[in-house]
Design an enzyme around this catalytic site. Structure first.
Site, short mmCIF file in Angstrom:
data_model
loop_
_atom_site.label_atom_id
_atom_site.label_comp_id
_atom_site.label_asym_id
_atom_site.label_seq_id
_atom_site.Cartn_x
_atom_site.Cartn_y
_atom_site.Cartn_z
N HIS A 1 -26.60 32.39 70.22
CA HIS A 1 -27.45 31.33 69.63
C HIS A 1 -28.45 30.85 70.67
O HIS A 1 -28.08 30.61 71.81
CB HIS A 1 -26.59 30.15 69.16
CG HIS A 1 -25.92 30.40 67.85
ND1 HIS A 1 -25.30 29.42 67.13
CD2 HIS A 1 -25.80 31.54 67.11
CE1 HIS A 1 -24.82 29.93 66.00
NE2 HIS A 1 -25.10 31.21 65.97
N TYR B 1 -25.64 19.39 64.75
CA TYR B 1 -25.00 18.17 65.22
C TYR B 1 -25.69 17.02 64.50
O TYR B 1 -26.88 16.78 64.74
CB TYR B 1 -25.18 18.00 66.74
CG TYR B 1 -24.32 18.92 67.59
CD1 TYR B 1 -24.67 20.25 67.79
CD2 TYR B 1 -23.17 18.43 68.21
CE1 TYR B 1 -23.88 21.08 68.58
CE2 TYR B 1 -22.38 19.26 69.02
CZ TYR B 1 -22.74 20.57 69.19
OH TYR B 1 -21.96 21.40 69.97
N PRO C 1 -14.67 16.63 72.66
CA PRO C 1 -15.20 17.97 72.38
C PRO C 1 -16.70 18.06 72.14
O PRO C 1 -17.25 19.16 72.20
CB PRO C 1 -14.43 18.39 71.12
CG PRO C 1 -13.96 17.13 70.50
CD PRO C 1 -13.75 16.16 71.62
N LYS D 1 -17.41 21.63 75.97
CA LYS D 1 -17.25 21.92 77.39
C LYS D 1 -15.85 22.32 77.83
O LYS D 1 -15.67 22.91 78.90
CB LYS D 1 -17.70 20.70 78.22
CG LYS D 1 -19.19 20.50 78.23
CD LYS D 1 -19.89 21.59 79.01
CE LYS D 1 -21.35 21.67 78.69
NZ LYS D 1 -21.87 23.01 78.51
N TYR E 1 -25.95 21.68 78.08
CA TYR E 1 -25.22 22.40 77.04
C TYR E 1 -24.97 23.85 77.48
O TYR E 1 -23.89 24.40 77.27
CB TYR E 1 -26.01 22.37 75.73
CG TYR E 1 -25.20 22.71 74.49
CD1 TYR E 1 -24.79 21.71 73.61
CD2 TYR E 1 -24.85 24.03 74.19
CE1 TYR E 1 -24.05 22.00 72.47
CE2 TYR E 1 -24.11 24.33 73.06
CZ TYR E 1 -23.72 23.31 72.20
OH TYR E 1 -22.98 23.62 71.08
#
Ligand code: FAD
Ligand code: DHB
Length: 388
Positions: free
Chosen positions: A72, A201, A293, A297, A382
């Site tokens: 992604h 998200y 979460p 990570k 990220y």
């Protein structure tokens, strides 16, 4: 029994450590309280940083990941009426991979079994002894009820957040930091093709929602629920209606539904134990640190710890202690970066019930989505950042 490295816990940290040590000719025994079936079926994380993929590739574990995993280039960040793509490749030149922890674990167990690794399942009463001496050892009761003992040059606690290894470091030698969040995640796995190309998200006044995936046929979802929520409060209809509302409000988009195959509630906390070493006892992964979460990570940190620890132990067992002495400080720098990022993502996206928080969160989301500097900060963390 005697070995060079006694590894407590057959999660990703313990299995990968045994694999990396074996590649350098170091012998280990992995001790696990659960059955092999349980370890192989456990559903947890889903996102690998490119750095984690590199570690698995270099260890010869990347073949199925590259065949079945999905690369992604970013995520979608959303709030009612707006969905923005944060493009990691454009922003920081890196991507992430969707490949479930369940699959990583299957690949690791297959590779360790093929190499004849000693994996002991179904043990009870695990205890770590004499970590501060030159002769640490582990005791347990085996599946037949017999007392067992394993002597080692080094013991590594990879036994997750509830394991005993962390507590084998005396309280006087250990500092801990903890934050418990007032919400939890309801995690749902469903046999339905993802309704999105990349993860969504979503901030929503009712609470956070995340649309993730495991494959082209299986979707993974999370819903913010109050801490201590029972899964029984969530019927299939309530789950799908909440997901459709939180992920779809004000955007032209439809959520496909399908049979739900698993659901569970995950508590959320930040926890760091320092140092990650006491004499000849080392800690890695969730045994030393837990992150909420949001931002995915946990698994990546476990892989990062072990990628640092394995070469350090190889050198130590050959007489050079420098890397082992540096392990805890080096690992903790990355741990604190990820702990901060996970807290930042969590507090940006989860509703608290306080109206001022909702305003602050929406302002922060608009800034992250519209400013290249804001978006690059999210992207860099990220994708996995080298902590300075
Ligand atoms: P673990 O995977 O916890 O492995 C520890 C192992 O030690 C386990 O197999 C355990 O059975 C074993 N063990 C425990 N006690 C003993 C004992 N006494 N003796 C011997 N063995 C013992 N992270 C994300 O990024 N995204 C997610 O969606 C996500 N979901 C999660 C859901 C759940 C329910 C949990 C618990 C964690 C989740 N995480 C998630 C975090 C991520 O899965 C962990 O960070 C990762 O598993 C850490 O790997 P580990 O090997 O350090 O620990
Ligand atoms: C997943 C879990 C996460 O915590 C996250 O931030 C993204 C994806 C997952 O399980 O797919």
């Amino acid at each position: 029994m005697r070995t060079q490295v006694a590894i407590v816990g057959a999660g990703p940290a313990g299995l990968l450590l045994s694999h990396l040590l074996a590649a350098e000719g170091i012998e280990s025994v992995v001790l696990e309280t659960r059955s092999q079936e349980y370890v192989l079926a456990r559903i947890r994380a889903g996102i690998l940083e490119a750095g984690s993929v590199d570690v698995l590739d270099r260890a010869g574990l990347g073949e199925r990941l590259h065949r079945e995993g999905m690369e992604h280039r970013g995520i979608h960040l959303q709030w009612p009426g707006e969905r923005h793509h944060v493009d990691f490749v454009d922003l920081v030149g890196r991507s992430v991979w969707v490949y479930g922890q369940t699959e990583v674990t299957k690949d690791l167990v297959a590779a360790r079994e093929a190499a004849g690794q000693e994996l002991v399942y179904g043990i009870a009463d695990t205890a770590v002894h004499d970590g501060e001496t030159e002769r640490p050892w582990v005791s347990w009761t085996d599946a037949d009820g017999r007392e067992q003992r394993l002597d080692a040059d080094v013991v590594v606690g990879c036994d997750g957040s509830f394991g005993p290894s962390r507590h084998a470091v005396p309280d006087s030698a250990r500092e801990t930091w903890e934050r418990v969040y007032p919400y939890a995640w309801l995690g749902v796995l469903a046999d339905v093709a993802p309704s999105t190309d990349e993860l969504i998200y979503a901030w929503h006044p009712e609470g956070f929602a995340l649309h993730s995936m495991r494959s082209h046929e299986v979707s993974r979802f999370y819903l913010q629920v109050p801490a201590g929520e029972s899964v029984d409060s969530w019927s299939d209809d309530r789950i799908w209606e909440s997901l459709a509302r939180r992920l779809g409000e004000g955007v032209d988009w439809t959520l496909a539904t399908g049979p739900i195959t698993e659901r569970s509630v995950l508590p959320m906390r930040s926890h760091v134990a320092s140092p990650m070493r006491h004499g000849r006892l080392f800690l890695a992964g969730d045994a030393a640190h837990i992150v909420p979460p949001t931002g995915a990570k946990g698994l990546n940190l476990a892989i990062r710890d072990v990628a640092l620890l394995a070469p350090a132990l190889v050198s130590m067992l050959r007489g050079d202690h420098a890397q082992a002495d540096a392990y805890s400080d080096a690992a903790l720098r990355a741990v604190w970066r990820a702990t901060h990022f996970s807290w930042w993502m969590t507090t940006m996206l989860h509703t608290s019930g306080d109206p001022i928080d909702a305003q602050l969160q929406q302002s922060q989301l608009r800034w992250v989505a519209s400013s290249p500097a804001g978006a690059a900060g999210l992207a860099e963390n990220y994708c996995g950042i080298a902590a300075s």
